[in-house]
Design a protein around this motif. Structure first.
Motif, short mmCIF file in Angstrom:
data_model
loop_
_atom_site.label_atom_id
_atom_site.label_comp_id
_atom_site.label_asym_id
_atom_site.label_seq_id
_atom_site.Cartn_x
_atom_site.Cartn_y
_atom_site.Cartn_z
N SER A 19 0.83 -1.21 0.00
CA SER A 19 0.00 0.00 0.00
C SER A 19 0.86 1.25 0.00
CB SER A 19 -0.92 0.01 1.22
OG SER A 19 -0.19 0.29 2.40
N HIS A 22 2.05 2.46 2.75
CA HIS A 22 1.92 3.12 4.05
C HIS A 22 3.15 2.92 4.92
CE1 HIS A 22 -2.49 3.20 3.17
NE2 HIS A 22 -2.37 4.35 3.78
N CYS A 24 -7.71 1.10 4.48
CA CYS A 24 -7.73 1.08 3.03
C CYS A 24 -7.12 -0.18 2.42
CB CYS A 24 -7.11 2.33 2.41
SG CYS A 24 -6.38 3.47 3.55
N PRO A 25 -5.93 -0.60 2.83
CA PRO A 25 -5.36 -1.77 2.14
C PRO A 25 -6.28 -2.99 2.21
CG PRO A 25 -3.74 -0.77 3.61
CD PRO A 25 -5.05 -0.11 3.91
N HIS A 85 -8.99 -2.55 -0.29
CA HIS A 85 -8.49 -2.74 -1.66
C HIS A 85 -8.43 -4.24 -1.98
CE1 HIS A 85 -7.84 1.39 -1.35
NE2 HIS A 85 -6.55 1.45 -1.11
N TYR A 125 -0.97 9.79 -1.07
CA TYR A 125 -1.48 9.24 -2.32
C TYR A 125 -2.43 10.18 -3.06
CZ TYR A 125 -4.73 7.93 1.39
OH TYR A 125 -5.55 7.95 2.49
N ASP A 128 -7.53 9.28 -4.28
CA ASP A 128 -6.36 8.42 -4.31
C ASP A 128 -6.17 7.93 -5.73
OD1 ASP A 128 -4.57 6.37 -4.14
OD2 ASP A 128 -5.55 5.39 -2.46
N GLN A 176 -3.06 4.16 -5.14
CA GLN A 176 -3.13 2.81 -4.60
C GLN A 176 -3.77 1.81 -5.55
OE1 GLN A 176 -3.47 1.96 -0.44
NE2 GLN A 176 -3.76 4.14 -0.01
N ARG A 215 -0.93 0.41 -7.32
CA ARG A 215 -0.07 -0.38 -6.43
C ARG A 215 -0.69 -1.74 -6.13
NH1 ARG A 215 3.85 3.11 -3.55
NH2 ARG A 215 4.47 1.13 -2.63
N PHE A 216 -2.02 -1.76 -5.99
CA PHE A 216 -2.69 -3.02 -5.66
C PHE A 216 -3.11 -3.78 -6.91
CE2 PHE A 216 -2.72 -1.33 -1.46
CZ PHE A 216 -2.83 -2.42 -0.62
#
Length: 641
Positions: free
Chosen positions: A308, A310, A336-337, A340, A469, A493, A496, A499-500
């Motif tokens: 994430s 973070h 959030c992660p 996601h 982000y 955002d 992310q 990223r995910f």
RNA sequence: GCCGAUGUAGCUCAGUGGUAGAGCACUUCCUUGGUAAGGAAGAGGUCGCGGGUUCAAUUCCCUUCAUCGGCUCCA
């Protein structure tokens, strides 16, 4: 030679060139010069004693103008410095500006140690010096001379400030025996300062940099008369009464326990009730506009927070990991992660979007011990969290809908005093504090700005306050004692999703990353309830009050009737509290008033005979007799949120 | 995390180099009282934790923890 002066009402008068604002005041009225603290000349606040040599607009500033007040307080800071310098040897001075309520001066006390006890002594000295009515004298000085002066004085702080100043634009101000590097402006003389209160002593890093020396900061406030000071102190006392920490204890909302840990609140039954009630509101509101509720664990592997992004940013404010079978697990500091991962669990089509995942997620953040503050800054928190995954085309309407939800909540809670802030990135910190996507930053900030403008919501823009982000909207509120907090936040955002590797298939059968909106309009339970306590001063509206009606029998002879009343009111859905103690009615009323229970019913012989109840309203007093049915009807409307 | 202050009963607070007190709250009893505190008795404290100085520490000193006022930080 004469100059044309335009006054705020549009009137234009001619005066001799070189006249000062103070002299003009003298020509307008006899009493005015005593009140003039500064002058706004061509829109710029200046000393009222500076000669005016050209045509100008002029506004005379008094105590009633913000510019007058800040000048007054700025001069008070100088007065305090003068007093300190005359009382103690070897003091060096940092900066001493006016603030919202008063002023401070940062000083290096050298070999002296100042304590609270010194404040009174300094106050006395200040009053003595103020009495001398010393004039504030402005003096332009060359950089070389200024450096020489402070080198001689041995004040490295002023020398450092001088480094950043341009020769030819440097001024000194002198009053009494004290000279300071200062841009000004100042009040005509110290005699205006009549009432002084030095409030507190605190540490503050030189130039706000925690790596540099910590100076002693003295906060003070001054007034042109004693009455205003008295009023101000009284106002502070009143504010303290609505401090959520005090009310939280008094109304039995929450508590802390040393063995549980700092910043880890324990919710007492009344607090637990508030949480349930607020959560009910959130769930209902979110259901209505298409959110889905999810639930996620309180911990996750390190890998999740590395992905994430973070972890590198926030490792310091996460609780240290626990290690099992060579794998590190962290307590989650954000939801959030996890959300996601839920989005990514199944393939998505553009037809599925927007997807809105909501959860009152429990997070743990290892906030600095020194920054913990009642319920407003804690280490365990439950957030009114949700993440909206949408297409670029959907973004504006989704973001607008979120803003509408904010406004809806504000209306329900009667929140009128807040500030919306568009928190932007700082281009110089790309790649460090902020994800390195310069164009996306500009683009999303523009998108957010447009939504705000199109919705007609007033806001201010601030740099270097964004999430790493993406940009966000922060709702700023103030605690009873004036500390500023972000109540809620609404973030965009653009990072992310990538990223995910969150994708959806668009119309053209192409993969795309969704835009993600992070939002938490009801903040965290902790901060929101802390805020509500202060907002309502503990007097919760009926729908939210943990106990709504106190049943107060006059003596135990009427207990049976009172119990009947209680159970009827309960049947009608009210939250009642029966006071069965063998106390006098006055005492029972007092206790119910102190607990701020909205309604009390006094029940005795009279009531039992005619089958009624006597009703008393919190803070108002006796409002008469009612049948239980009529009373229920009376409360029905008020009991709606 | 940093600077400063504070820590005595559930709460608000006195006090002392010779192991503690008040008011409220609590328990019991008396009182059955009409719109913000009825009366009496009782119970309750390793004086935040640890160390040092001292014949003796709650008191003086140091460390640590927590809280408060700020600073820094704040997903």
């Amino acid at each position: 030679m004469s100059v044309k002066i335009t006054f705020p009402d549009g009137a234009i008068k001619e005066f001799q060139s070189g006249i000062t604002a103070l002299e003009i005041a003298g020509q307008l009225s006899n009493s005015l010069p005593k009140k003039v603290l500064a002058a706004e000349i061509n829109g710029e606040i200046q000393d009222a004693t500076r000669p005016i040599t050209g045509d100008a607009t002029l506004k005379l500033l008094t105590w009633n103008d913000n510019g007058g007040k800040s000048t007054f307080w700025h001069s008070s800071a100088h007065l305090m410095a003068e007093a300190i310098e005359s009382l103690y040897k070897g003091i060096k001075f940092g900066i001493g500006p006016p603030i919202e309520n008063g002023f401070y001066y940062d000083i290096d006390t050298g070999h002296n140690t100042l304590t609270i006890n010194d404040l009174e002594k300094i106050e006395k000295k200040m009053l003595e010096l103020a009495n001398q009515k010393s004039e504030f004298k402005r003096k332009a000085i060359s950089k070389g001379d200024a450096i020489a002066y402070f080198t001689e004085k041995g004040d490295e702080y002023k020398l450092e400030l001088l480094e950043g100043l341009e020769d030819g634009h440097i001024t000194f101000y002198e009053q009494g025996g004290f000279t300071d590097l200062c841009r000004g402006p100042h009040i005509p003389n110290t005699g205006h300062i009549k009432a002084i209160k030095l409030m507190k002593l605190a540490g503050a890093y030189w130039r706000g940099d925690e790596k540099r020396k910590q100076l002693t900061r003295i906060y003070g406030v001054t007034f042109p008369n004693q009455q205003e000071l008295d009023d101000y102190l009284k106002m502070l006392e009143e504010a303290e009464k609505r401090d959520h920490r005090k009310l939280g204890q008094q109304l039995e909302i929450y508590t802390f326990d040393e063995e549980v840990g700092p910043g880890l609140p324990l919710w007492l039954p009344n607090g637990g009730f508030l949480i349930e009630k607020i959560e009910e509101l959130a769930k209902q509101t979110e259901d209505e506009v298409g959110y889905s509720r999810v639930r996620t664990p309180h911990i996750a592997k390190e890998a999740l927070y590395i992905r994430s992004g973070h972890l590198p940013y926030y490792k310091e404010s996460m609780f240290p990991p626990m290690e099992l079978d060579n794998v590190k697990y962290y307590l989650k500091a954000m939801n959030c992660p996890h959300h996601h991962k839920i989005f990514g669990a199944m393939p998505k089509s553009y037809k599925d979007l927007p997807i809105r995942l909501a959860e009152y997620g429990t997070c743990y953040r290892y906030e600095d011990s020194g920054s913990l503050f009642g319920l407003m800054r804690v280490r365990s928190l439950q957030m009114n969290d949700a993440h909206i995954y949408c297409t670029k085309e959907q973004f504006e309407s989704e973001f607008r809908a979120v803003n509408a939800m904010y406004l809806k909540y504000f209306k329900i809670f009667g929140i009128e005093k807040y500030k919306m802030r568009l928190s932007k990135h700082d281009p110089s910190k790309l790649g460090q504090k902020y994800i390195n996507e310069p164009e996306l930053w500009i683009e999303t900030e523009e998108m957010v700005r447009n939504v705000l403008i199109n919705s007609g919501i007033p806001f201010e823009e601030v740099q270097d306050e964004a999430a790493f982000y993406g940009p966000k909207i922060d709702i700023q509120i103030y605690s009873a004692i004036g500390r500023e907090f972000t109540l809620a936040t609404n973030q965009v955002d653009f990072a992310q999703g990538k990223r995910f590797n969150l994708k959806y298939i668009n119309k053209d059968n192409q993969e795309e990353f969704p835009i993600i909106i992070h939002r938490a309009p009801l903040s965290t339970h902790e901060r929101f309830i802390g805020f509500l306590l202060e907002h309502y001063a503990g007097n919760f509206p009926l729908w939210l009050a943990p106990k709504q009606i106190a049943i107060l029998p006059i003596s135990d002879k009427f207990m049976t009737y009172a119990e009947g009343v209680a159970s009827k009111l309960k049947e009608k859905g009210f939250r009642v509290k029966m006071d069965e103690r063998a106390e006098k009615i006055g005492k029972k009323i007092r206790d119910a008033e102190v607990m701020k229970i909205p309604y009390m019913t006094v029940i005795g012989e009279k009531e039992e005979l005619n089958g009624q109840i006597s009703v008393r309203k919190h803070g108002k007093g006796d409002i008469g007799s009612f049948s239980i049915e009529d009373f229920a009807v009376l409360l029905q409307e008020e009991n709606k949120r």
